[in-house]
Design a protein around this motif. Structure first.
Motif, PDB file in Angstrom:
ATOM      1  N   ARG A   1      37.897  13.259  22.401  1.00 37.95           N
ATOM      2  CA  ARG A   1      39.106  12.917  23.167  1.00 37.95           C
ATOM      3  C   ARG A   1      39.300  13.905  24.323  1.00 37.95           C
ATOM      4  O   ARG A   1      39.703  13.514  25.422  1.00 37.95           O
ATOM      5  N   LYS A   2      39.007  15.179  24.089  1.00 35.10           N
ATOM      6  CA  LYS A   2      39.121  16.170  25.149  1.00 35.10           C
ATOM      7  C   LYS A   2      38.141  15.884  26.302  1.00 35.10           C
ATOM      8  O   LYS A   2      38.430  16.143  27.462  1.00 35.10           O
TER       9      LYS A   2
ATOM     10  N   ALA B   1      37.052  17.094  13.820  1.00 36.95           N
ATOM     11  CA  ALA B   1      36.854  17.950  14.996  1.00 36.95           C
ATOM     12  C   ALA B   1      36.022  17.242  16.062  1.00 36.95           C
ATOM     13  O   ALA B   1      36.245  17.396  17.270  1.00 36.95           O
TER      14      ALA B   1
ATOM     15  N   GLU C   1      38.307  14.875  17.936  1.00 37.46           N
ATOM     16  CA  GLU C   1      39.178  15.627  18.840  1.00 37.46           C
ATOM     17  C   GLU C   1      38.411  16.135  20.056  1.00 37.46           C
ATOM     18  O   GLU C   1      38.896  16.104  21.192  1.00 37.46           O
ATOM     19  N   TYR C   2      37.217  16.563  19.791  1.00 39.88           N
ATOM     20  CA  TYR C   2      36.376  17.056  20.902  1.00 39.88           C
ATOM     21  C   TYR C   2      36.061  15.943  21.901  1.00 39.88           C
ATOM     22  O   TYR C   2      36.085  16.120  23.129  1.00 39.88           O
TER      23      TYR C   2
END
Length: 217
Positions: A210-211, A204, A207-208
């Motif tokens: 990358r955002k 997570a 992913e965070y």
């Protein structure tokens, strides 16, 4: 008979010439001046009109008439005319006195002329000196004004340079404040990100990130 010039030479100078017929005059007036003419009593009782009596020699009398210079024999003159002419002639002493007076007058004229020329030269020199002094004063004033303008221009250049330097310093300080604010904002963002990551799993977290725009290898 005396042969020197006499004072009547200047009596009738400058008159216009004209011809008149001889006239009979009284023997009591052997020489008369009428209307610019000199009447000379002749031996025959007539009067000879002439313009000017020029000179007299032992034999003739030189006169100026309408037709020019004429020589009148002395034996044709009335005895009273000869007496008057002789009385009018200069003696050597009178001639010497007249010449001396003329020489004195000429010398006085030359001295006066020299004095006038000297005074004129001194006045011209004084005027020239005044003009040169005034020109020098004006030139000094122009130079002082030019120097004052040059100093004022230099001061304006210095003031402009100082303003530019202050503006550059203010711009640099503003950039530094902006950079510091940007770093502080980034720092707080990074700090908030780290705090958020603490509560997420590893997957997570990736992913965070990358955002958020982070590149994860």
């Amino acid at each position: 008979m005396k042969t020197t010039l006499f004072t009547l030479l200047m009596l009738c100078a400058g008159s216009a010439l004209r011809a008149d017929a001889p006239t009979v005059v009284s023997t009591a007036s052997p020489l008369l001046e009428t209307k610019g003419m000199v009447e000379i009593l002749m031996a025959d009782g007539s009067a000879r009109q002439v313009r000017k009596i020029l000179s007299m020699s032992p034999d003739v009398l030189r006169v100026m008439t309408d037709g020019g210079i004429v020589k009148i024999p002395l034996d044709t003159l009335h005895p009273q005319s000869l007496t008057v002419l002789n009385s009018m002639l200069e003696t050597p002493e009178q001639q010497q006195a007249r010449l001396q007076k003329a020489a004195t007058a000429a010398q006085s004229y030359r001295e006066n002329q020299a004095m006038r020329e000297r005074l004129a030269a001194e006045e011209n020199a004084m005027i020239g000196a005044q003009q040169r002094a005034e020109a020098a004063r004006q030139e000094a004033a122009r130079q002082a004004a030019a120097e004052a303008r040059a100093r004022q221009f230099e001061q304006m250049k210095e003031q402009a340079a100082q303003r530019a330097a202050r503006e550059a310093e203010l711009a640099a300080a503003e950039r530094r404040r902006a950079e510091a604010a940007e770093r502080w904002r980034q720092y707080k963002l990074d700090l908030a990100t780290l705090r958020a990551l603490q509560d997420l799993t590893y997957i997570a977290q990736l992913e965070y990130l990358r955002k958020l725009g982070y590149v994860i290898q």
